[in-house]
Design an enzyme around this catalytic site. Structure first.
Site, PDB file in Angstrom:
ATOM      1  N   TRP A  10       1.013  -1.145   0.064  1.00 24.80           N
ATOM      2  CA  TRP A  10       0.123   0.084  -0.177  1.00 24.80           C
ATOM      3  C   TRP A  10       0.910   1.212  -0.153  1.00 24.80           C
ATOM      4  O   TRP A  10       0.249   2.147  -0.027  1.00 24.80           O
ATOM      5  CB  TRP A  10      -0.661   0.024   1.380  1.00 24.80           C
ATOM      6  CG  TRP A  10      -1.853  -1.003   1.340  1.00 24.80           C
ATOM      7  CD1 TRP A  10      -2.329  -1.767   0.218  1.00 24.80           C
ATOM      8  CD2 TRP A  10      -2.633  -1.319   2.536  1.00 24.80           C
ATOM      9  NE1 TRP A  10      -3.337  -3.076   0.782  1.00 24.80           N
ATOM     10  CE2 TRP A  10      -3.439  -2.420   2.032  1.00 24.80           C
ATOM     11  CE3 TRP A  10      -2.584  -0.949   3.854  1.00 24.80           C
ATOM     12  CZ2 TRP A  10      -4.257  -3.299   3.091  1.00 24.80           C
ATOM     13  CZ3 TRP A  10      -3.413  -1.672   4.648  1.00 24.80           C
ATOM     14  CH2 TRP A  10      -4.554  -2.681   4.385  1.00 24.80           C
ATOM     15  N   LYS A  11       2.114   0.858   0.128  1.00 23.34           N
ATOM     16  CA  LYS A  11       3.075   2.373   0.409  1.00 23.34           C
ATOM     17  C   LYS A  11       2.606   3.159   1.542  1.00 23.34           C
ATOM     18  O   LYS A  11       2.100   2.520   2.430  1.00 23.34           O
ATOM     19  CB  LYS A  11       3.113   2.957  -1.155  1.00 23.34           C
ATOM     20  CG  LYS A  11       3.663   2.054  -2.171  1.00 23.34           C
ATOM     21  CD  LYS A  11       3.914   2.887  -3.506  1.00 23.34           C
ATOM     22  CE  LYS A  11       4.282   1.743  -4.647  1.00 23.34           C
ATOM     23  NZ  LYS A  11       4.858   2.506  -5.641  1.00 23.34           N
ATOM     24  N   HIS A  95      12.829  -1.474  -2.343  1.00 25.45           N
ATOM     25  CA  HIS A  95      12.070  -0.889  -3.386  1.00 25.45           C
ATOM     26  C   HIS A  95      12.531   0.194  -3.836  1.00 25.45           C
ATOM     27  O   HIS A  95      13.459   1.001  -3.100  1.00 25.45           O
ATOM     28  CB  HIS A  95      10.569  -0.546  -2.780  1.00 25.45           C
ATOM     29  CG  HIS A  95       9.600  -0.022  -3.913  1.00 25.45           C
ATOM     30  ND1 HIS A  95       9.586   1.138  -4.217  1.00 25.45           N
ATOM     31  CD2 HIS A  95       8.723  -0.763  -4.490  1.00 25.45           C
ATOM     32  CE1 HIS A  95       8.673   1.494  -5.189  1.00 25.45           C
ATOM     33  NE2 HIS A  95       8.072   0.246  -5.220  1.00 25.45           N
ATOM     34  N   GLU A 162      10.960  -4.697 -10.694  1.00 27.04           N
ATOM     35  CA  GLU A 162       9.868  -3.248 -10.824  1.00 27.04           C
ATOM     36  C   GLU A 162      10.766  -2.244 -11.410  1.00 27.04           C
ATOM     37  O   GLU A 162      11.454  -1.413 -10.681  1.00 27.04           O
ATOM     38  CB  GLU A 162       9.605  -3.090  -9.375  1.00 27.04           C
ATOM     39  CG  GLU A 162       8.957  -4.018  -8.589  1.00 27.04           C
ATOM     40  CD  GLU A 162       7.938  -3.373  -7.686  1.00 27.04           C
ATOM     41  OE1 GLU A 162       6.857  -4.086  -7.466  1.00 27.04           O
ATOM     42  OE2 GLU A 162       8.337  -2.289  -7.007  1.00 27.04           O
ATOM     43  N   GLY A 168       4.162   4.024 -10.915  1.00 29.91           N
ATOM     44  CA  GLY A 168       3.576   5.176 -10.315  1.00 29.91           C
ATOM     45  C   GLY A 168       2.859   5.855 -11.526  1.00 29.91           C
ATOM     46  O   GLY A 168       2.729   5.613 -12.909  1.00 29.91           O
ATOM     47  N   SER A 207       2.688  -0.247 -12.590  1.00 24.65           N
ATOM     48  CA  SER A 207       1.646  -0.171 -13.491  1.00 24.65           C
ATOM     49  C   SER A 207       0.785  -1.360 -13.737  1.00 24.65           C
ATOM     50  O   SER A 207       0.187  -1.585 -14.961  1.00 24.65           O
ATOM     51  CB  SER A 207       1.913   0.710 -14.673  1.00 24.65           C
ATOM     52  OG  SER A 207       2.466   1.805 -14.479  1.00 24.65           O
ATOM     53  N   GLY A 228       0.829  -1.805  -7.049  1.00 24.13           N
ATOM     54  CA  GLY A 228       0.853  -0.586  -6.401  1.00 24.13           C
ATOM     55  C   GLY A 228      -0.491   0.110  -6.473  1.00 24.13           C
ATOM     56  O   GLY A 228      -1.589  -0.354  -5.726  1.00 24.13           O
TER      57      GLY A 228
HETATM   58  P1  PGA Z   1       2.274   0.938  -9.202  1.00 27.57           P
HETATM   59  O1  PGA Z   1       3.596   0.801  -8.042  1.00 27.57           O
HETATM   60  O2  PGA Z   1       1.729  -0.281  -9.434  1.00 27.57           O
HETATM   61  O3  PGA Z   1       1.532   2.014  -8.624  1.00 27.57           O
HETATM   62  O4  PGA Z   1       3.156   1.485 -10.651  1.00 27.57           O
HETATM   63  C1  PGA Z   1       4.232  -0.564  -8.426  1.00 27.57           C
HETATM   64  C2  PGA Z   1       5.025  -0.615  -7.299  1.00 27.57           C
HETATM   65  O5  PGA Z   1       6.042   0.366  -7.015  1.00 27.57           O
HETATM   66  O6  PGA Z   1       5.285  -1.726  -6.726  1.00 27.57           O
END
Ligand code: PGA
Length: 249
Positions: A10-11, A95, A162, A168, A207, A228
């Site tokens: 979830w960051k 990450h 990644e 993002g 993504s 993400g």
């Molecule tokens: P995202 O992030 O799916 O929002 O691009 C991926 C990640 O950082 O694992």
């Protein structure tokens, strides 16, 4: 064929009270999934909510980072025994956002992998080039990021490819051919490190959304998906977790 692994970090999103609602909503949406593993990595303060809601379900949980040492004078840090005590199965390390924001290097990240593994948890080691590079350079970059691989317990390891350029808002999603070509490099290196044992799984992140999930997870060498933004809605993570495994069926 490995058991597919589909999960999310979830960051720095979702306060603990929302985390509880998220997990409560997710649990029934994925309870039919017996052929794959689903996991969530909440921020540290929200892990207890995941423990409370997800215990006994088929959704596993973990953390987004860990300190390399087990205890001591490290203000603000969280150790592997603390995470193990919360029943974490997974600990994400390295990450891109941590490499970028805290200048984490491969040696520190390797120490974090070791800490997680010492306490019986599976480290999800993130690798990937920061900017679009030609294939040869991208390959060299991820191999450097795997330079300490032989030190790790291969049985408690997942590698997440990644590429930062694909992560993002506004990012350029990586094409399946590109993903397959880099996964082949990582997979080869993991087979070498594992010797006669099973190599670690390689999952893809950047993504990932419901529209692309099935193509990505069906790519040769892709053992799972790491999601993400799209997974900040539990119903979307559930949708992605149900991705059709075309090449495997
Ligand atoms: P995202 O992030 O799916 O929002 O691009 C991926 C990640 O950082 O694992």
């Amino acid at each position: 064929m490995k058991r597919p692994l589909i999960g999310t970090s979830w960051k720095m999103n979702l306060v603990p009270s929302r985390a509880e609602a998220y997990c409560t909503q997710l649990k029934p949406l994925v309870e039919d999934l017996h052929d794959r593993t689903v996991f969530v990595l909440p921020p540290f303060p929200a892990i207890p909510a995941a423990v409370q809601v997800l215990s006994g379900s088929n959704v596993l949980w973990g953390a987004q980072d860990v300190h390399p040492e087990d205890e001591g004078a490290h203000t603000g840090d969280v150790s592997a025994p603390m995470l193990a005590d919360l029943g974490c199965t997974f600990v994400e390390v390295g990450h891109h956002e941590r490499r970028r924001d805290y200048r984490e290097d491969d040696a520190l990240i390797a120490a974090k992998v070791a800490a997680a593994q010492r306490w019986g948890m599976t480290a999800i080691l993130c690798v990937g080039e920061a900017a679009r590079l030609p294939y040869g350079q991208a390959k060299a970059h991820v191999l450097v990021q795997l330079q300490f691989l032989d030190r790790f317990d291969q049985g408690k390891l997942v590698v997440a490819y990644e590429p930062a350029w694909a992560i993002g808002t506004g990012a350029e999603p990586a094409g399946v051919d590109w993903v397959a070509s880099i996964h082949a490099v990582i997979g080869g290196r993991l087979r070498e490190a594992a010797g006669p044992a099973d190599p670690a799984a390689v999952i893809y992140g950047g993504s990932v959304d419901p529209a692309r999930a099935s193509d990505l997870i069906s790519c040769p060498g892709v053992d799972g998906l790491f999601v993400g933004r799209a997974a900040l809605k539990p119903e979307v993570l559930a949708d992605i977790a149900h991705a059709r495994l075309a090449a495997r069926s």
